[in-house]
Design an enzyme around this catalytic site. Structure first.
Site, PDB file in Angstrom:
ATOM      1  N   ALA A 165     -29.543 -12.159 -30.219  1.00 29.12           N
ATOM      2  CA  ALA A 165     -28.285 -11.941 -29.503  1.00 29.12           C
ATOM      3  C   ALA A 165     -27.558 -10.712 -30.040  1.00 29.12           C
ATOM      4  CB  ALA A 165     -27.388 -13.179 -29.621  1.00 29.12           C
ATOM      5  N   GLY A 166     -28.330  -9.747 -30.533  1.00 36.14           N
ATOM      6  CA  GLY A 166     -27.743  -8.519 -31.065  1.00 36.14           C
ATOM      7  C   GLY A 166     -27.673  -7.421 -30.026  1.00 36.14           C
ATOM      8  N   TYR A 222     -43.111  -2.201 -31.205  1.00 38.26           N
ATOM      9  CA  TYR A 222     -44.364  -1.619 -30.738  1.00 38.26           C
ATOM     10  C   TYR A 222     -45.105  -0.976 -31.905  1.00 38.26           C
ATOM     11  CZ  TYR A 222     -41.726   2.742 -31.042  1.00 38.26           C
ATOM     12  OH  TYR A 222     -40.962   3.789 -31.505  1.00 38.26           O
ATOM     13  N   ASN A 247     -30.463 -17.663 -30.473  1.00 37.62           N
ATOM     14  CA  ASN A 247     -30.212 -16.878 -31.680  1.00 37.62           C
ATOM     15  C   ASN A 247     -30.035 -17.796 -32.876  1.00 37.62           C
ATOM     16  OD1 ASN A 247     -29.672 -14.093 -32.671  1.00 37.62           O
ATOM     17  ND2 ASN A 247     -27.719 -14.992 -33.281  1.00 37.62           N
ATOM     18  N   ARG A 248     -30.361 -17.281 -34.048  1.00 38.37           N
ATOM     19  CA  ARG A 248     -30.199 -18.060 -35.273  1.00 38.37           C
ATOM     20  C   ARG A 248     -28.737 -18.446 -35.464  1.00 38.37           C
ATOM     21  NH1 ARG A 248     -32.880 -15.288 -40.315  1.00 38.37           N
ATOM     22  NH2 ARG A 248     -31.415 -13.696 -39.631  1.00 38.37           N
ATOM     23  N   ALA A 306     -29.846  -5.155 -29.153  1.00 39.60           N
ATOM     24  CA  ALA A 306     -31.028  -4.994 -28.298  1.00 39.60           C
ATOM     25  C   ALA A 306     -30.937  -5.896 -27.075  1.00 39.60           C
ATOM     26  CB  ALA A 306     -32.299  -5.297 -29.092  1.00 39.60           C
ATOM     27  N   GLY A 327     -43.693  -3.401 -26.996  1.00 41.66           N
ATOM     28  CA  GLY A 327     -42.672  -2.657 -26.274  1.00 41.66           C
ATOM     29  C   GLY A 327     -42.954  -1.179 -26.088  1.00 41.66           C
ATOM     30  N   LYS A 331     -26.399   3.452 -31.940  1.00 45.36           N
ATOM     31  CA  LYS A 331     -26.122   3.291 -30.507  1.00 45.36           C
ATOM     32  C   LYS A 331     -24.658   2.937 -30.228  1.00 45.36           C
ATOM     33  CE  LYS A 331     -30.885   2.185 -29.261  1.00 45.36           C
ATOM     34  NZ  LYS A 331     -31.796   1.232 -28.593  1.00 45.36           N
ATOM     35  N   HIS A 341     -25.809 -19.376 -33.554  1.00 47.80           N
ATOM     36  CA  HIS A 341     -25.623 -19.806 -32.166  1.00 47.80           C
ATOM     37  C   HIS A 341     -24.366 -19.220 -31.537  1.00 47.80           C
ATOM     38  CE1 HIS A 341     -25.288 -23.296 -29.081  1.00 47.80           C
ATOM     39  NE2 HIS A 341     -25.847 -22.239 -28.551  1.00 47.80           N
TER      40      HIS A 341
END
EC number: 1.1.1.25
Length: 267
Positions: free
Chosen positions: A127-128, A215, A150-151, A130, A236, A65, A153
């Site tokens: 926080a990626g 999904y 997020n892991r 997506a 999803g 993407k 921070h």
């Protein structure tokens, strides 16, 4: 005949050809829609070869993407803000990049599930890319607050700051969320894909709507939500269908019926 495809790596699992062919049948368009496995290190050559064959457009999934964002020579507002592209339309020399992920999520939540986001407190896990792809459309719904957790921070801090001009955002590390309850939890991490559960307090799921962007099966996140008394749980798949419909309309101008397709896929 319209010529379309989806590029990814891996790509065999993709439901996109099934979905887009159902849309075409509904609307009376003749299309071809292929799954194309692009080399991880040479996305551009693959899509350029497809364009040279007379392509009208294509979808892009993991991990391309960002590559598609860089490849496009024109971007929609959604794509610019998301910083990534999942749909491209070819018009003469124009390679127009769009991101339909966030709008697809909103349509699934509001039209299919019946959840309104206005004035709600929404927790997004991850926080990626997506999360970045869905934040702007979520904030346009005017929620009371969007919490990004997020892991790592620092990533959540950066994302919350970058999107604060569009709405009320804040951030926490996954194991230090200072909220006892929220209205909606959206899992945008890869934890479900890896068979893991996000490291967050059990109580926060109580009476919340829990939505996993993944999904196709009962994900670990969905099982966690059920165990911890979530009000409503969804995967999803609806988002996948809705974002695909937006892509189809972007290419052809025709608006397909998503409910029929989603019902077929749920069987």
């Amino acid at each position: 005949m319209y010529k379309f495809a989806v590029f990814g790596n891996p790509i065999n699992h993709s439901l996109s050809p099934n979905i887009q062919n159902q849309f075409a049948k509904q609307t009376g368009f003749e299309i071809s829609y292929d799954k194309i496995l692009a080399p991880v290190d040479d996305f551009v050559s693959s899509v350029q070869a497809f364009i040279n064959q007379g392509a009208n457009g294509f979808n892009i999934t993991v991990p391309f993407k960002l590559d598609a964002f860089k490849f496009a020579n024109e971007l929609t507002l959604n794509a610019k803000i998301a910083g990534s592209v999942n749909t491209i339309k070819i018009e003469a020399d124009k390679i127009i990049g769009e991101n339909t992920d966030g709008i697809g999520l909103i349509k699934d939540l509001t039209h299919n599930i019946g959840i309104k986001l206005k004035n709600k407190v929404i927790l997004i896990l991850g926080a990626g890319g997506a999360t970045q792809g869905i934040l702007f459309p979520i904030l346009k719904q005017k929620p009371n607050q969007v919490i990004i957790s997020n892991r790592t921070h620092s990533k959540a801090i950066r994302l919350a700051k970058n999107f604060s001009k569009f709405g009320n955002t804040c951030s926490f590390s996954l194991n230090k969320i200072k909220y006892k309850s929220v209205d909606i939890i959206i899992n945008a991490t890869s934890a479900s894909f890896d068979g893991r559960i996000p490291n967050i307090a059990f109580s926060i799921a109580n009476n919340a709507v829990c939505y996993d962007l993944m999904y196709g099966y009962q994900t670990p996140f969905m099982s966690w939500a059920k165990t911890n008394h979530a009000k409503m749980i969804s995967d999803g798949l609806g988002m996948l269908v809705e974002q695909a419909a937006i892509a189809f309309e972007f290419w052809t101008g025709a608006k397909p019926d998503t409910k029929k397709v989603l019902s077929n896929l749920r069987r």
